[in-house]
Design an enzyme around this catalytic site. Structure first.
Site, mmCIF file in Angstrom:
data_model
loop_
_atom_site.group_PDB
_atom_site.id
_atom_site.type_symbol
_atom_site.label_atom_id
_atom_site.label_comp_id
_atom_site.label_asym_id
_atom_site.label_seq_id
_atom_site.Cartn_x
_atom_site.Cartn_y
_atom_site.Cartn_z
ATOM 1 N N THR A 164 6.692 0.152 1.815
ATOM 2 C CA THR A 164 7.791 1.198 2.468
ATOM 3 C C THR A 164 6.935 1.958 3.546
ATOM 4 O O THR A 164 6.484 3.222 3.017
ATOM 5 C CB THR A 164 8.393 2.061 1.779
ATOM 6 O OG1 THR A 164 9.312 0.933 0.751
ATOM 7 C CG2 THR A 164 9.757 2.429 2.257
ATOM 8 N N LYS B 188 7.911 10.617 0.111
ATOM 9 C CA LYS B 188 7.307 10.189 1.159
ATOM 10 C C LYS B 188 8.403 9.060 2.075
ATOM 11 O O LYS B 188 8.378 9.449 3.146
ATOM 12 C CB LYS B 188 5.949 9.166 0.790
ATOM 13 C CG LYS B 188 5.458 8.448 1.890
ATOM 14 C CD LYS B 188 5.796 7.101 2.098
ATOM 15 C CE LYS B 188 5.382 6.196 0.932
ATOM 16 N NZ LYS B 188 5.801 4.773 1.211
ATOM 17 N N LYS C 104 15.366 -0.627 4.352
ATOM 18 C CA LYS C 104 14.677 -0.041 2.945
ATOM 19 C C LYS C 104 14.891 1.505 2.856
ATOM 20 O O LYS C 104 15.412 2.102 1.784
ATOM 21 C CB LYS C 104 13.194 -0.499 3.082
ATOM 22 C CG LYS C 104 12.517 0.205 1.871
ATOM 23 C CD LYS C 104 13.123 -0.179 0.567
ATOM 24 C CE LYS C 104 12.613 0.415 -0.876
ATOM 25 N NZ LYS C 104 11.223 0.569 -0.842
ATOM 26 N N LEU D 154 0.918 -1.181 0.095
ATOM 27 C CA LEU D 154 0.141 0.040 -0.091
ATOM 28 C C LEU D 154 0.646 1.135 0.038
ATOM 29 O O LEU D 154 2.156 1.163 0.561
ATOM 30 C CB LEU D 154 -1.128 -0.109 1.232
ATOM 31 C CG LEU D 154 -1.830 -1.214 1.117
ATOM 32 C CD1 LEU D 154 -2.574 -1.609 2.695
ATOM 33 C CD2 LEU D 154 -2.944 -1.104 0.114
ATOM 34 N N PRO D 155 0.478 2.446 -0.668
ATOM 35 C CA PRO D 155 1.296 3.699 -0.581
ATOM 36 C C PRO D 155 1.505 4.429 0.395
ATOM 37 O O PRO D 155 2.746 4.991 0.516
ATOM 38 C CB PRO D 155 0.038 4.493 -1.744
ATOM 39 C CG PRO D 155 -1.279 4.122 -1.215
ATOM 40 C CD PRO D 155 -1.046 2.571 -0.741
#
Length: 294
Positions: free
Chosen positions: A92, A236, A167, A65-66
């Site tokens: 992420t 983001k 990450k 998901l974003p």
């Protein structure tokens, strides 16, 4: 019998979910876009109908998901439907949220894993992503065969958010590579060098990096700026990193520079801009015409 669920069938999630078809007894999928669900159903998945239904029917649930806020709400909905044995977030979404999800799921008997991915859309489809995994070591062998369908997983540790931390480090280095490559290329182009020859030289010299190797040949030199990762998502991720670094009292001046470049890219190119469009911002600042810099 293992039933796997997958929530989030966007540009990355659709490719990853498709890789799992036929490698679990059944694959249930859900997304807010009906067409995305229909595309996976046509390949052999089953429509779950809701995130809550995934929690009720699945042994292992993946999310892709974003944003952290969307992940948080989705996992709460999944958990309200039942108790899968394992929930694995491929998004992420940052180490702080990973810790929150672990605290939410542990009392329900759900093992929480964070396994953000790197590699882009093409690698999501062909199963060659890099996956950075955090979670309970005892249960990792149950999850590992499925992760290996997506690419190469590396277990980073049991601390919730271990994969997310790795990450964010990776994304910092990748974004900095774009920024510094854009700066070097703009300097060389303004001095009269041929950009294609510059990239050839860099790729056989010590200046080689992920941007010179892939992003410039594929997206910047041809001026398509379509590598496949949105500048908004890169921003983001960079902001997540900066927030975590501030909390850990680790100064990241290069991270702030990249955040500024990304903000200027979005202001110049719009919300759908690819992160390789950073090059246009740097070229313009150097007095080059971004439409003809190559």
């Amino acid at each position: 019998m293992t039933t796997v669920g997958f929530l989030g069938l966007g540009r990355m999630g659709a490719g990853m979910a498709a890789r799992l078809i036929g490698h679990a007894d059944s694959l249930l999928v859900h997304d807010i876009a009906p067409d995305a669900v229909a595309a996976l159903v046509a390949k052999g998945a089953e429509a779950a109908g809701s995130a809550k239904a995934l929690g009720a029917q699945c042994d292992i649930v993946f999310t892709s998901l974003p944003t952290p806020a969307i992940v948080r709400d989705a996992v709460a909905e999944i958990a309200s439907g039942g108790s899968p044995a394992i929930l694995c977030d491929l998004s992420t979404s940052g180490p702080q949220l990973a810790a929150e999800l672990d605290a939410l799921l542990a009392p329900r008997g759900v093992a929480s894993f964070d396994a953000p991915v790197s590699g882009g859309i093409a690698k999501a489809h062909d199963g060659t992503l890099s996956l950075m995994v955090g979670g309970p070591a005892q249960l990792y062998p149950e999850l590992e065969p499925l992760l290996e369908r997506l690419g190469k997983p590396t277990f980073m540790g049991e601390t919730p958010g271990a994969g997310q931390t790795m990450k964010l480090v990776n994304n910092l280095l990748g974004a900095v590579a774009i920024g510094v490559t854009a700066e070097g290329m703009a300097f060389g182009i303004k001095a009269g060098l041929d950009p294609a020859k510059m990239i050839d030289v860099l790729n056989q010299s010590t200046g080689i990096n992920s941007a010179t190797r892939d992003k410039w040949p594929k997206s910047v030199l041809p001026r398509t700026f379509d590598f496949g990762f949105a500048a908004a998502l890169s921003l983001k991720d960079t902001r997540l990193l900066l927030d975590e670094a501030e909390a850990a009292e680790v100064p990241l001046p290069l991270g702030h520079i990249i955040a500024d470049y990304l903000e200027r890219t979005l202001a110049r190119e719009g919300g759908e801009a690819d992160f390789t469009a950073i090059a246009k911002v740097v070229e313009e600042a150097a007095g080059l015409d971004p439409e003809r810099a190559a």
